[in-house]
Enzyme design. Sequence first.
Site, PDB file in Angstrom:
ATOM      1  N   SER A 106       0.833  -1.203   0.000  1.00  0.00           N
ATOM      2  CA  SER A 106       0.000   0.000   0.000  1.00  0.00           C
ATOM      3  C   SER A 106       0.865   1.250   0.000  1.00  0.00           C
ATOM      4  O   SER A 106       1.782   1.397   0.805  1.00  0.00           O
ATOM      5  CB  SER A 106      -0.913  -0.006   1.235  1.00  0.00           C
ATOM      6  N   GLY A 107       0.562   2.162  -0.933  1.00  0.00           N
ATOM      7  CA  GLY A 107       1.323   3.402  -1.029  1.00  0.00           C
ATOM      8  C   GLY A 107       2.480   3.350  -1.995  1.00  0.00           C
ATOM      9  O   GLY A 107       3.195   4.336  -2.161  1.00  0.00           O
ATOM     10  N   THR A 111      -2.100   1.978  -7.936  1.00  0.00           N
ATOM     11  CA  THR A 111      -3.267   2.611  -8.557  1.00  0.00           C
ATOM     12  C   THR A 111      -2.845   3.632  -9.596  1.00  0.00           C
ATOM     13  O   THR A 111      -3.422   3.721 -10.688  1.00  0.00           O
ATOM     14  CB  THR A 111      -4.138   3.277  -7.477  1.00  0.00           C
ATOM     15  N   ASN A 156      -0.964   4.855   3.472  1.00  0.00           N
ATOM     16  CA  ASN A 156      -1.323   5.439   2.175  1.00  0.00           C
ATOM     17  C   ASN A 156      -2.634   6.194   2.320  1.00  0.00           C
ATOM     18  O   ASN A 156      -3.597   5.672   2.884  1.00  0.00           O
ATOM     19  CB  ASN A 156      -1.461   4.313   1.133  1.00  0.00           C
ATOM     20  N   SER A 159      -5.428   4.283  -0.333  1.00  0.00           N
ATOM     21  CA  SER A 159      -5.137   2.854  -0.423  1.00  0.00           C
ATOM     22  C   SER A 159      -6.343   2.098  -0.979  1.00  0.00           C
ATOM     23  O   SER A 159      -7.473   2.271  -0.526  1.00  0.00           O
ATOM     24  CB  SER A 159      -4.781   2.325   0.969  1.00  0.00           C
ATOM     25  N   SER A 160      -6.085   1.237  -1.972  1.00  0.00           N
ATOM     26  CA  SER A 160      -7.153   0.394  -2.525  1.00  0.00           C
ATOM     27  C   SER A 160      -7.465  -0.708  -1.522  1.00  0.00           C
ATOM     28  O   SER A 160      -6.579  -1.495  -1.156  1.00  0.00           O
ATOM     29  CB  SER A 160      -6.716  -0.223  -3.855  1.00  0.00           C
ATOM     30  N   GLY A 376      -0.834  -5.455  -2.260  1.00  0.00           N
ATOM     31  CA  GLY A 376       0.471  -6.056  -2.071  1.00  0.00           C
ATOM     32  C   GLY A 376       0.564  -6.728  -0.711  1.00  0.00           C
ATOM     33  O   GLY A 376      -0.347  -6.674   0.118  1.00  0.00           O
ATOM     34  N   GLU A 378       1.049  -7.352   2.971  1.00  0.00           N
ATOM     35  CA  GLU A 378       0.840  -6.403   4.066  1.00  0.00           C
ATOM     36  C   GLU A 378       1.335  -6.988   5.379  1.00  0.00           C
ATOM     37  O   GLU A 378       1.002  -8.132   5.733  1.00  0.00           O
ATOM     38  CB  GLU A 378      -0.643  -6.035   4.206  1.00  0.00           C
TER      39      GLU A 378
END
Length: 1021
Positions: A106-107, A111, A156, A159-160, A376, A378
């Site tokens: 994340s981050g 995206t 993030n 974050s998705s 990704g 985590e």
Amino acid sequence: MEGALTARDRVGIQDFVLLDETTEAAFLTNLRKRFCNDLIYTYVGTLLVSVNPYKELDIFNKKQMELYMGVNFFELPPHIYALADNAYHTMLTEFNNHFILISGESGAGKTEASKKILQYYAVSCPSTTLLNTVRDKMLKSNPVLEAFGNAKTLKNDNSSRFGKYMDIEFDSEGDAVGGHILNYLLEKSRVVHQNHGERNFHIFYQLVEGGEDSLVQQLGLERDCQHYNYLTQGQCAIVSSINDKNDWKTVRNALQVINADDINTNIIASVLHLGNIRFDSDSKGHALLNNKAELRWLLGVDAYTLQEGLTYRKIEANKDEVLSPFTIDHAIYARDALAKAIYGQTFTWLVNRINESMENKDPSKKTVIGLLDIYGFEVFYVNSFEQFCINYCNEKLQQLFIQLTLKAEQEEYEAEDIEWEPVQFFNNKIICDLIEEKHRGIISILDEECLRPGEATDLTFLERLEDKMGNHPHFVTHKLADKTTRKTLERGDFRLLHYAGEVTYCVVGFLDKNNDLLYRNIKDLMCQSKNAIVRECFSTMDPDSRRRPETVVTQFKSSLLKLTEILMAKEAWYIRCLKSNESKQPGQFDEALIRHQVKYLGLMEHLRVRRAGFAYRRKYEVFLKRYKPLCPATWPHWRGVPADGVEVLVQHLGYLPNEYKMGRTKIFIRHPRTLYATEDAYERCKHELATRLQAKYKGYKAKGEFRKQKEAATKIETCWRGVQARKERERRAWAVKVIKKFIKGYMTRGQAKSTDNSEYLAFVRQSYLNRLKGNLPKNVLDKTTWLSPPAVLTETSEILRKLHYRLMVRKYVRGLTPQKKAQLQQKLVTSSMFRDKKDSYPQSVSQPFVDTRISNVNTAPHLTQLTCFVFCVQYSVPVIKYDRNGFKPRPRQFILTQTAAYMIEEAKIKQRVLYTSLKGISVSNLTDGMIILHITCEDPKQKGDLVIQCDHLFEFLTKLSVIAKKQNAVNVVKGSIKFEFQPGKEGSVDFSTGQEPMVYKANNGHLMVVRWVLKKRLFMF
């Protein structure tokens, strides 16, 4: 790649495959070197490594897109556009399907990477009205899915919180004609709970902060996120990097483009209202609603029935229905379950609506490029059910990644008839089996605990894991660990050794999140909602089915297996996204963080697979075209088969047999140092060739240019001489004619105008007017500089002179201000009275007149009694009055009003002189300031004439004569002036010149005024 090999010392290697050492330290050093030069992209073969710079870089504009269109993958520096373009053209050439896997934590920029690829295809693909509509919908689906599926996390701000796979469909011409999206594992638990420092999904804050006032009021919302329980748990509703108001406008516009603008904002608002429902307990511990007002905003369902569904569970027994009251904890669980179900079903509906808007109806065969933007690996401080699912997904994708990479390498070796060398790598199948093995894996045990009767808890689930997997090398708990490891584990934790490293999971909440149950009576109620979207969403859940729904992890496992099947059927391209630092600061390269990501993204494994055999491989034609200058036999043209040319070239370069292999269409070079030596030799040769070519070409061009210039010069000289000769002849013939005419004109200049003298006279007129133009008088007083005209222009010259002087006068008059004009008018009056009469007049001409000679500030304390007429004072001046008896001088103020003049001493009016009684004014012709005002006395007691001395004689008399209209009453007298003390009594003022000016009473009783004769002479001069 080849285009920048020579810059490798400055900006690093563009392809990690060409590193001299395949160590982690060398990998990170090269990555840091490129990052510090704002080069965020690097290849590992055809895999693209992207490092998030946390700043804007000027490498994503349309010019860059055009630069990478249709270019060989390694011809230009690494870029996401190069990978997107190569995937696109490979798809068109081979007419097969491809996918681009974008992964990273994340981050890291996943995206953004998917957005850049979509933007590239939107620009690079052919354009028509229909295609532009499809592209718009693809691009606009991003902000919608981000609003509903993204949230701020600790790592993030965008974050998705779901996985997304998008297929872009292309026809045989390469036009984007449709698309389809699959979503995976939306983090629904975030709707009802957020950790500290995190937010709920963006759409909630966008609606509250950016919704129109009428909409917010209609939905019963308040424009304050702190008012809603579901938005305040993370305690960071406002984030500086997020503009919810502007994002709301973007989302509303995007919803219209993708034909989803009918999504009811009531659904989003109802989730917020649902979160504000609170419960109290009665005396028996049963849950009761304490704020029923919120129920009226909930999706058009019956408030009483909804209240019953949130506080009672309906149990069916022998066709009878029994209501079992909830405790407060059960009621909160039912409320949160409903909120999660509403949001999750709405998100699924939205994805389906986007797919419908992008659906292509044409049945002809399409090729696709898939974009997989998925969470990704985590690792948080506390890892729960969501992290377990996400990391399981990454294990599966890593397994797929290694399989596809090895498969692609092996297929290339076989196609080129190169012997395949086995590659040593870590096979994470053991971890995948640990998680997903049927009846023995963690997922199976978790489902069994969720489904078995009795009191199943998170701890009983952990105990089952310990019983089943106690000896597994990749699994450990507090109970199974040794003393050292036990210190790092809580009693409710278990630890898995993933391919990327160890992750500790807390089992608290595993069963509830996996069940994700919604009570049947609530489902039935939602199916009766007046909101069409909610009714449609919950109707698809098959509420009449008595079968228990699949658990969340089982659904996710099934969807992941389907995704794997989809990806296995396509050609793979990879983008690995890395975070440069945790603080999101530009220019910071956190080596420890990067090392961790490189490890769990499997980049070193991928590099070792690519380097296990041959580091470099290129088609014969490409290799020969680049390096043929290094061998005399292949330069400048090789006439034979490219493979033979390459063989001759490498023999000339001294390649050893174990350094290269010749395939069917490509040459394979084992070591990067071999390629570097070849590239360095090429760079040297290139400069030498360039120098020789430049010399030859410059010599050839110079000789040819010289010959052209010489021939041209000869032709130009010939033509020029002829032209000049003809011009000279014509000029002389013309000059003879002109001179003749001029002489004739001069001789007949006094005669009447004729053909002989007309041109001469015109010349004379023009010459005079040109000279006159440069010598015009500059002011009105200049009467002498006007040029004398010739005889033929005498009358014209006089007319022009008068016009010019009138023009100057007009300009002068127009330039006068009202004040200046008044001054001149007064000066004109003065001139009419004193010019050539009084000796001191010339000196006064240059002195401007003023409105008063007495300052109001100085006289205000003395004249307070006279305020009744001060406002109509026209002029005031200090004077010296001489007594009628003895001529004693006394200082006074003389004030003129509209009707009379006043002689004032301090605050007393000593004498008032009406203008009607003023019969005359007498002054001498000398330079003195003596004034005698002759006054008509009707009464013997009245005072007689006034004898005063004023330093501003001309100003005073001008003002007096204008105000009193007595211009004709002023007399300039030579010699003595007679005046009357009183009626019938006369006096005299005598005037003379002397060495010193003085005023005194003479022996004869007259007032004697003596003025300095030199001043008079000076004035006259």
